[in-house]
Write an enzyme that holds these catalytic residues in place. Structure first.
Site, PDB file in Angstrom:
ATOM      1  N   GLY A  36      70.774  44.134  18.959  1.00  0.00           N
ATOM      2  CA  GLY A  36      69.651  43.453  18.306  1.00  0.00           C
ATOM      3  C   GLY A  36      70.147  42.295  17.445  1.00  0.00           C
ATOM      4  O   GLY A  36      69.599  41.189  17.471  1.00  0.00           O
ATOM      5  N   HIS A  37      71.205  42.543  16.666  1.00  0.00           N
ATOM      6  CA  HIS A  37      71.791  41.468  15.841  1.00  0.00           C
ATOM      7  C   HIS A  37      72.363  40.370  16.747  1.00  0.00           C
ATOM      8  O   HIS A  37      72.212  39.184  16.461  1.00  0.00           O
ATOM      9  CB  HIS A  37      72.935  42.009  14.978  1.00  0.00           C
ATOM     10  CG  HIS A  37      72.514  43.008  13.942  1.00  0.00           C
ATOM     11  ND1 HIS A  37      72.882  44.325  13.996  1.00  0.00           N
ATOM     12  CD2 HIS A  37      71.780  42.867  12.819  1.00  0.00           C
ATOM     13  CE1 HIS A  37      72.386  44.959  12.947  1.00  0.00           C
ATOM     14  NE2 HIS A  37      71.710  44.105  12.219  1.00  0.00           N
ATOM     15  N   SER A 185      69.209  50.131  15.996  1.00  0.00           N
ATOM     16  CA  SER A 185      69.271  50.154  14.540  1.00  0.00           C
ATOM     17  C   SER A 185      70.677  50.580  14.133  1.00  0.00           C
ATOM     18  O   SER A 185      71.292  51.417  14.801  1.00  0.00           O
ATOM     19  CB  SER A 185      68.259  51.165  13.990  1.00  0.00           C
ATOM     20  OG  SER A 185      68.560  51.486  12.653  1.00  0.00           O
TER      21      SER A 185
END
Ligand code: PAF
Length: 282
Positions: A36-37, A185
């Site tokens: 995600g990052h 996450s």
């Protein structure tokens, strides 16, 4: 990729890049990076000359000291992932560098933070707004990149940018999911194998609720059924499940024509607090 730990050197580097006419993109993170990052880094790399990433586990946004203590910290692994993704400069400040003195200023986002994460994590968004403001001032980026997974955080940052007239563009990238649907996450790495296998149930519950919203099932009933579904799965302890207006984040009594709905959930699994959301377009 350049590495900085001193806020003064980081400020001077980013200032020089800005003066040289380079477009600066900033991705603020707390590290323990995942796909995600990296998607945010890649989005910035496609649009910016300098891709600036900060890694700072910000103590002022944790209302639970145990959560702060257990937050994963793997700076070497993070650095190894960043360069290939297109990061040009990494900022890893110390707490003393970011907070040379305790802050007195307090942010109040009104109704926007009186719900969901704001309601369950007192002081959380004050800490986020404080650190994000500092990071914006230090680097003075042209664009900042945030993930939709933290839906309420995005709304708070959008308000912060508007209220304090930060001269930058906010770019929001979609939530990146594992193949089984679990939202990526940093906290996922704290899940044991059994909990990890159960974790996609959170997204499945959101998807079932989204289907109900599309069918016009009343918001209160959608909420009640989703909370019941989660509570029935003994491993989960739901904290909230909200059916809210996607712009104001206020819980809905009824659907309004032309307004998108957001479903937001927070639940504990294996002692790990997971959040996720789904937007149902109008
Ligand atoms: O989303 C996060 O990782 C953090 O809240 C942020 C934006 C880096 C501020 O510490």
């Amino acid at each position: 990729m350049l590495n900085f730990t001193s806020a003064t050197e980081w400020r001077s580097y980013t200032e020089q890049a800005r003066c040289a006419g380079r477009r600066l993109g900033l991705i603020p993170t707390m590290g323990a990076l995942h796909a995600g990052h990296l998607q945010l880094v890649q989005a910035a790399a496609a649009e910016c000359d300098e891709v600036l990433v900060s890694i700072f586990v910000n103590p002022t946004q944790f209302n639970n000291p145990e959560d702060l203590r257990l937050y994963p910290r793997v700076p070497e692994q993070d650095a190894a992932l960043l360069a290939p993704a297109g990061c040009t400069a990494l900022f890893l400040p110390s707490v003393a560098d970011m907070y040379p003195q305790p802050t007195v200023l307090r942010f109040d986002f009104g109704a926007l933070e009186s719900v969901m994460e704001g309601a369950h994590r007192p002081g959380h968004f004050n800490g986020v707004a404080t650190v994000v403001s500092k990071l914006f001032h230090q680097a003075r980026p042209h664009a900042v990149y945030f993930g939709q997974k933290d839906f309420q955080q995005v709304a708070i940052v959008r308000q912060l940018i508007a209220d304090l007239s930060f001269d930058l563009e906010l770019v929001v990238c979609p939530t990146v999911r594992e193949t089984d649907g679990l939202a990526m996450s940093s906290r996922n790495r704290r899940l044991g194998p059994e909990a990890r296998a159960l974790a996609p149930f959170l997204y499945q519950t959101l998807q079932a609720a989204a289907q109900q919203v599309r069918q016009g099932v009343a918001p209160a009933l959608v909420q009640q059924q989703a909370l019941g579904t989660l509570a029935a799965e003994k491993a989960f302890t739901p904290e909230y499940f909200e059916v809210a207006d996607a712009q104001t984040l206020q819980p809905l009594a009824a659907y309004a024509p032309g307004r998108a709905v957001v479903l937001c959930v927070a639940a504990f699994l294996d002692g790990v607090r997971l959040i996720d959301n789904v937007v149902v377009e109008a």
